[in-house]
Design an enzyme around this catalytic site. Structure first.
Site, mmCIF file in Angstrom:
data_model
loop_
_atom_site.group_PDB
_atom_site.id
_atom_site.type_symbol
_atom_site.label_atom_id
_atom_site.label_comp_id
_atom_site.label_asym_id
_atom_site.label_seq_id
_atom_site.Cartn_x
_atom_site.Cartn_y
_atom_site.Cartn_z
ATOM 1 N N ASP A 134 0.916 -1.264 0.009
ATOM 2 C CA ASP A 134 -0.025 0.141 0.034
ATOM 3 C C ASP A 134 0.984 1.207 -0.009
ATOM 4 O O ASP A 134 0.456 2.301 0.297
ATOM 5 C CB ASP A 134 -1.006 -0.039 1.127
ATOM 6 C CG ASP A 134 -2.031 1.167 1.420
ATOM 7 O OD1 ASP A 134 -2.200 1.382 0.293
ATOM 8 O OD2 ASP A 134 -2.288 1.426 2.125
ATOM 9 N N CYS A 198 -24.126 2.896 3.487
ATOM 10 C CA CYS A 198 -23.110 4.133 3.373
ATOM 11 C C CYS A 198 -23.638 5.484 3.617
ATOM 12 O O CYS A 198 -24.493 5.848 2.745
ATOM 13 C CB CYS A 198 -22.316 4.140 1.778
ATOM 14 S SG CYS A 198 -21.100 5.350 1.698
#
Length: 312
Positions: A134, A198
């Protein structure tokens, strides 16, 4: 065990060593240009779905072609490392994403990848490769999906039937040919739990996420003040957000990790809202001494807490 080829023997060795190092699973794919992902990434960037994450605009070619990252690369070894915690935070307090409970995963995984590469060099011989956690232009989830470790869920996280999605993804890109895995099928079906849950409507279509609307973006990546239009939507998340993963039915299979370095500081689990609101820089440095939360800095966390405190 009998192997039909040297590649099969080396592939088996790598996957066994990955397991010995504590990785949840390991998949391997051929290092080549990601043709399907290229137009998707270009469109996402052109629509400014990345907000202030301008680094996403850099190294477009390298993001899509590992041979431009590692000269002579032949294989992408994708690895998953579980971070699902045994104990959770005080449910009535401000929350941080589960991946940030313990020591910064970059350091933990990088050491494991270095160990794996060393083991490979000892067993196989001269291998050139690079470890990625990452921290470079690598499309982790795309490579993990190509390597058969899971499918891309409607929330754009990698999902695996047996374990859900609470894991880190990392890669070793190396210059040897190996046996390659194949992708698995999508098992999201008609479920829309992540989209429905969400609170900022960041999942604007199935499998498409507007990064600039995600709570994780606002609480970590955004350096300006959080827009007042988002007031009342954060559900007490002060660093990152797990909502779309928490509601995913596949995460009912999540099991606690066995990595001591991911265990949280005791105060992290027990702090009340009032204690977070009064946190000092010294306490911040103690609780998050080697944590990914350091990314937002003390001032950033205080900004996030102040925003939540004023929620309506």
């Amino acid at each position: 065990m009998l192997f039909t080829s040297t590649q099969e023997k080396y592939t088996h060795f790598i996957k066994q060593e990955a397991k010995n190092l504590g990785f949840m699973s390991c998949g391997i794919s051929k290092a080549k240009f990601l043709e399907e992902e290229a137009p998707r990434l270009e469109k996402w960037l052109n629509e400014n779905r990345h907000g202030q994450m301008t680094y996403m605009e850099n190294h477009f070619d390298k993001r899509l072609d590992p041979t431009k990252l590692v000269e002579g690369s032949k294989s992408v070894i994708s690895l998953l490392l579980n971070y699902f915690p045994e104990k959770k935070q005080n449910p009535t307090s401000y929350k941080i994403s589960k991946y940030a409970y313990g020591k910064d995963y970059h350091f933990v995984i990088k050491e494991k990848l270095k160990s794996l590469l060393t083991k490979m060099q000892e067993e196989i011989g001269e291998i050139h490769g690079r470890a990625f956690v990452d921290s470079a232009p690598v499309l982790d989830k795309a490579w993990a999906a190509k390597s058969g470790l899971g499918w891309m869920g409607k929330h754009s996280n990698l999902l695996t039937k047996q374990v859900g999605s609470f894991y880190f993804i990392a890669e070793l890109i190396v210059d040897i040919e190996l046996d390659y895995d194949t992708p698995v099928t999508d098992h999201c079906g008609s479920c829309t739990a992540c989209i429905d849950a969400c609170p900022t409507d960041a999942i604007y279509e199935p499998y498409k996420v507007d990064g600039s609307k995600c709570i994780s973006y606002f609480t970590i990546e955004l350096k300006d003040e959080i827009p007042t239009s988002q007031q009342g939507h954060f559900q007490d998340w002060m660093f990152g957000c797990d909502i779309c993963q928490d509601v995913c039915p596949w995460n009912r299979f999540s099991q606690s990790h066995r990595e001591p370095l991911f265990n949280p500081h005791p105060e992290l689990l027990n702090f009340s809202k009032e204690e977070w609101e009064e946190i000092t820089k010294e306490t911040f440095n103690e609780i998050f001494r080697k944590s990914a939360v350091k990314r937002t800095k003390f001032e950033g966390l205080k900004r996030n807490i102040a925003f939540l405190k004023n929620d309506i």
